[in-house]
Each structure stands twice: as structure tokens, then as C-alpha cells.
Design an enzyme around this catalytic site. Structure first.
Site, short mmCIF file in Angstrom:
data_model
loop_
_atom_site.label_atom_id
_atom_site.label_comp_id
_atom_site.label_asym_id
_atom_site.label_seq_id
_atom_site.Cartn_x
_atom_site.Cartn_y
_atom_site.Cartn_z
N GLU A 124 -1.68 2.84 12.99
CA GLU A 124 -1.19 1.57 13.54
C GLU A 124 0.29 1.71 13.81
O GLU A 124 1.04 2.25 12.97
CB GLU A 124 -1.46 0.43 12.55
CG GLU A 124 -2.95 0.20 12.39
CD GLU A 124 -3.30 -1.03 11.58
OE1 GLU A 124 -2.51 -1.41 10.69
OE2 GLU A 124 -4.36 -1.60 11.84
N CYS B 67 0.83 -1.22 0.00
CA CYS B 67 0.00 0.00 0.00
C CYS B 67 0.86 1.25 0.00
O CYS B 67 0.38 2.33 -0.34
CB CYS B 67 -0.91 -0.02 1.21
SG CYS B 67 0.01 -0.28 2.71
#
Ligand code: NAP
Length: 472
Positions: free
Chosen positions: A453, A281
Site C-alpha cells: 500500500e 503494526c
């Protein structure tokens, strides 16, 4: 062929269910079978996680920390085995699979420590007859839905902080890569993490997602995957005002200034683009390079790209493995064809290789109307476009609905910082093609997601804030 089962409440389940094959994308051969569940398994997993939540959250942070640490140690001991499974089910080169296990386990190690640092606050009240305290508590049961591109790290990045905070979890890994997930959860049991605290199921994604979203005992949904599925899950979560964290798609720009160290920029771009065959990503998806160095930069990049070895991931010398499936390879090919039709030049690569392999590809003479300049390709192709003026490059870099990772290469740090201030991206690699690390907050602006995260920011995602007003 090996058979794996789901793990619910510490038990292997699913033997009675229909099975699906897990296939090796390098040769299309089945490597294992797993049971394929749906609503029933989603409910059983949620039951187990809900029942184990009180016990787990009421244990001391030190006890949770020790068990999480033990899990980390067992993963380390089993690194080779899990890495091989990952390569076989996902396709990435074995050396990258080992790297992913280290990265994934880095979250477990970091959050085992962080469990002990969930601090509260005391805030001065506006009157002497009151005291204000703030304490943090586990959110509750967390549903975890993950993609195939990082079969271990996308799980541990969520589960480690959730467990550290005192949450219990239900996991649905991608259908294409369930083995790594099941192996990780088995090791958690072996480490002594109580039954029901981590559950993993495989099956109908839509049915499982809807079941978990409708279940009010599940207080949070954390998802990594595509933006369309993220939006769908977010809508479903809204019905019960469930908390959500979303790590979605990216379309990373790279801005290369004329004063950069060209070799450093080339190496950074190789790392940011070709890891996992371009299926990350945070992949460099488009390069904007100062026109004064375009020729030299492109020539050096082409030279490095020619050295990349495309082969099955199990061969130690492989740099680029297969793509995950036919849809992925068709998408890459269509991006290249579209670019060529609109006038791009293929500098290197540009071809499918038998099976699911694709040559690492560099495109020049690209324009902003080409699909590869507008969408996440998720494959080993890299369009390069020159710029005259850096403000023009920043505007083009920001012209996207996505805002996950971006990269800047310059030896002038003042210039670099000024560019970073203007970039609408959650992550910037300044002279760094590999910025992801467990202690830093990973996440995106705009439609690349919600929440972070990693690091202490990643822990907050699993904590509720309770304010206590004490009258004296
Ligand atoms: P995906 O199709 O969205 O799938 C991700 C997960 O969602 C899989 O477990 C999938 O299950 C499940 N899923 C699919 N449809 C669902 C539904 N209707 N309800 C509930 N769950 C559903 O994404 P992908 O193709 O696997 O992953 C690639 C995408 O992930 C790329 O866009 C990439 O950029 C993004 N990504 C983002 C990050 C980040 O940190 N921002 C990291 C890695 C990847 P099945 O496998 O069973 O279909």
C-alpha cells in the site's frame, strides 16, 4: 448522544436496525451510537458499488483526480473535527490523531495525482506483422475491511488508490472506530464523488466478510488486521479466486549497533514503540542492542520513557492514551508477567493504571523464550536484549513468522546496507523510527501480508493488466 448511520449509495441507512454504542476507551463512556447491520447491508452496499462502477471507471482520470482532490481539501478543512472524533473513539492523543489525518489525507492527495499516471506499454513483437500493447484497467468493486488502530489511514490507504484506478468500494471499519470512517465517507459525498462509489457499513464482521467474499461482483478484497482473520478471509476469497491484499500483524525487531548515534537511536525507538500506545503494526517489539553500548542506551531510553505522559488523549500534553479495550490490556499485562516470571527485570513501568491505561515499560534481562520476544504485544512495552555479534542479532531478528517492519541504527551506512540485505522484512527504517509515508510501498514479507500500500506499487493492487495483440 450522537447517532451515526451507514452510507449506502449516498443515503444514510440503518435507522431501523439495532444500535450499538461506540465507547471512549479513556473513560468507558458511550460517545455515539451506530446501527449494526449484516448480510442485508453488505448486499445493498455491493449492489450500489457494482452499479456505480461503470460510470466511475469510464470517467476520465482527470475528472476522478479532481473529485479525489476535492475530498482531500474537505478533509483538511474538517481536520480538527475528525481528529477529535478519532481520539474519542480510539483513544490516541489528539496530536497523534491530527498527525494521522495528515498521513491519511497524504494518500488521498498523492493518489489524486497518480490517477493521471496509469501508463500502458508497447512491447516489441517477435514479428513485424504484429504490435503488442499493454493497458491497465480498474479491477472493479473492492471490499475494504479495516482495523481500529488507524481509523482514517487504513481506509484512505486503500480507498484513495482504488478510486484513482477507477474502482468503487464497500467499506467495513472496525466496530470500535466507525465514526471516523463515516465522517470521511460523508465528506467524499460532499466533495461530489458520486453516490455508490464509496459505501460504508457497520455490523457483524464475519457475516459481512462472508457475504462479500461470496459475491462474484466484488473482484478484490483488501484487508488490514490480524493474521488469523487475514488467513480466514484469504481462504474465503479463494473460492472465487478473488484478488486479495493483506496487511497483517508484525513483530518488529530493532538492531542497534555499537557505532550508532545513541541519541538518534533512542529517539527513533521512542517513535517506533510508543506511538498510539504501542498499538501499531510497525511497532518496535524487541530490541537487540550491541552489548558495548547497552548500558548507556538503556539509561538514556529509560530517561525518555519517564518523560512520557500517560493520560486521556484529549489533553494536549498526553503522549500515551488508553489501550483499546480490556483484552488488549490483559494481553500486555500477561506479556509483562510472563517475562518477569522467566527472569526479566522491569527497568521502568510494568503496571496497569486504572481504566485501560498501562505504564510505558522497559524490560531487560529478557530471553527468546519469553512471549514478548515471540509475539506482537500491541502495547507500550519494550524488551531489550544485548548481542555480541551482529550476525546473531540478524538471525534472531529473522526468527519470526512475521516480516513487516524492522529498524537498524548505525552510523556506518555500509554495515547498515549489508544488514538490510539480510533482513526478511518489507520495511526497514535505517536510522528512522517513522518510515511510513504515502509515496512508499508499505507491506510485509511472510505472514505479515500480501501486496503493498502506498506509492505506485499501491496503485497496481487495484489495476488489471490487459494485453492486446494487434495483427497488422
Ligand atoms: P482484527 O481483529 O483482525 O480486525 C480487523 C478488522 O477485521 C475489523 O474490521 C474486524 O471487525 C474485522 N473482522 C474480524 N473478524 C472478521 C471475520 N471473521 N471476517 C471478516 N472481518 C473480520 O484486527 P484488530 O485487532 O482490529 O487489529 C490489530 C491487528 O491489525 C494487529 O495484528 C496489527 O498488527 C494489524 N495491523 C496491520 C497493519 C498493516 O499495515 N500490516 C496496520 C494496522 C494494523 P470488528 O471490529 O467488527 O470485529
Amino acid at each position: 448522544m450522537d447517532t451515526y448511520e451507514m452510507i449506502i449509495n449516498g443515503k444514510n441507512v440503518g435507522n431501523n436496525l439495532e444500535k450499538i454504542h461506540v465507547t471512549n476507551p479513556a473513560n468507558n463512556e458511550p460517545i455515539a451510537e451506530v446501527p449494526y447491520g449484516g448480510k442485508n447491508e453488505a448486499v445493498s452496499a455491493a449492489d450500489a458499488a457494482y452499479q456505480s462502477w461503470t460510470d466511475w471507471s469510464e470517467r476520465s482520470a482527470y475528472e476522478r483526480s479532481e473529485l479525489i482532490r476535492k475530498w482531500y481539501e474537505l478533509i483538511n478543512e474538517n481536520k480538527e473535527d475528525i481528529a477529535l472524533s478519532m481520539t474519542l473513539e480510539q483513544g490516541k492523543p489528539l496530536k497523534e490523531a491530527r498527525g494521522e489525518i495528515d498521513y491519511a489525507n497524504g494518500f488521498i492527495s498523492w493518489y489524486a495525482e497518480e490517477a493521471k499516471r496509469v501508463y500502458g506499454e508497447i512491447i516489441p513483437a517477435s514479428t513485424t506483422s504484429k504490435r503488442i500493447f499493454v493497458q491497465k484497467q480498474a479491477v472493479g468493486v473492492v471490499a475494504v475491511i479495516t482495523p481500529w488502530n488507524f481509523p482514517a489511514a487504513m481506509i484512505t490507504r486503500k480507498v484513495a488508490p482504488a478510486l484513482a484506478a477507477g474502482c468503487t468500494v464497500v467499506i467495513k471499519p472496525a466496530e470500535q472506530t466507525p465514526i471516523t470512517a463515516i465522517k470521511l465517507v460523508k465528506l467524499a459525498k460532499e466533495a461530489g464523488i458520486p453516490d455508490g462509489v464509496i459505501n460504508v457499513i457497520v455490523g457483524d464482521a464475519k457475516e459481512i466478510g462472508e457475504t462479500w467474499n461470496a459475491d462474484t461482483r466484488i473482484r478484490k478484497l483488501t484487508f488490514t488486521g490480524s493474521t488469523p482473520v487475514g488467513k480466514l478471509l484469504m481462504k474465503g476469497a479463494a473460492n472465487n479466486v478473488k484478488r486479495v491484499s493483506l496487511e497483517l500483524g508484525g513483530h518488529a525487531p530493532v538492531i542497534i549497533l555499537g557505532d550508532c548515534d545513541i541519541d538518534k537511536a533512542v529517539n527513533g525507538v521512542i517513535q517506533a514503540k510508543f506511538r498510539n500506545a504501542g498499538q501499531t503494526c510497525v511497532c518496535a517489539n524487541r530490541i537487540y542492542v550491541d552489548e558495548t553500548i547497552q548500558e548507556e542506551f538503556t539509561a538514556k531510553l529509560i530517561e525518555k520513557v519517564r518523560e512520557l505522559k500517560v493520560d486521556q488523549g484529549v489533553n494536549e500534553s498526553t503522549d500515551i492514551g488508553p489501550l483499546i479495550d480490556r483484552v488488549a490490556i490483559d494481553k500486555v499485562d500477561s506479556h509483562v508477567k510472563d517475562a518477569v516470571e522467566k527472569g526479566a527485570t522491569i527497568e521502568v513501568g510494568g503496571n496497569r493504571i486504572e481504566g485501560l491505561f498501562y505504564e510505558p515499560t522497559i524490560l531487560s534481562n529478557v530471553s527468546d523464550d519469553m512471549i514478548c520476544m515471540k509475539e506482537e504485544t500491541f502495547g507500550p512495552i519494550l524488551p531489550i536484549s544485548p548481542f555480541k555479534d551482529v550476525d546473531e542479532a540478524i538471525t534472531r531478528a529473522n526468527d519470526s513468522d512475521f516480516g513487516l517492519a524492522s529498524y537498524v541504527f548505525t552510523e556506518n551506512i555500509t554495515k547498515g546496507i549489508k544488514i538490510i540485505d539480510k533482513l526478511e522484512y518489507g520495511i526497514v527504517g535505517l536510522n528512522d523510527g517513522l518510515p511510513s509515508t504515502p509515496q512508499a510501498p508499505f507491506g510485509g514479507y511472510k505472514q505479515s501480508g500480501l501486496g503493498r500500500e502506498g506509492g505506485h506499487h499501491g496503485m497496481d493492487e487495484y489495476l488489471e493488466v490487459k494485453y492486446i495483440s494487434l495483427g497488422l
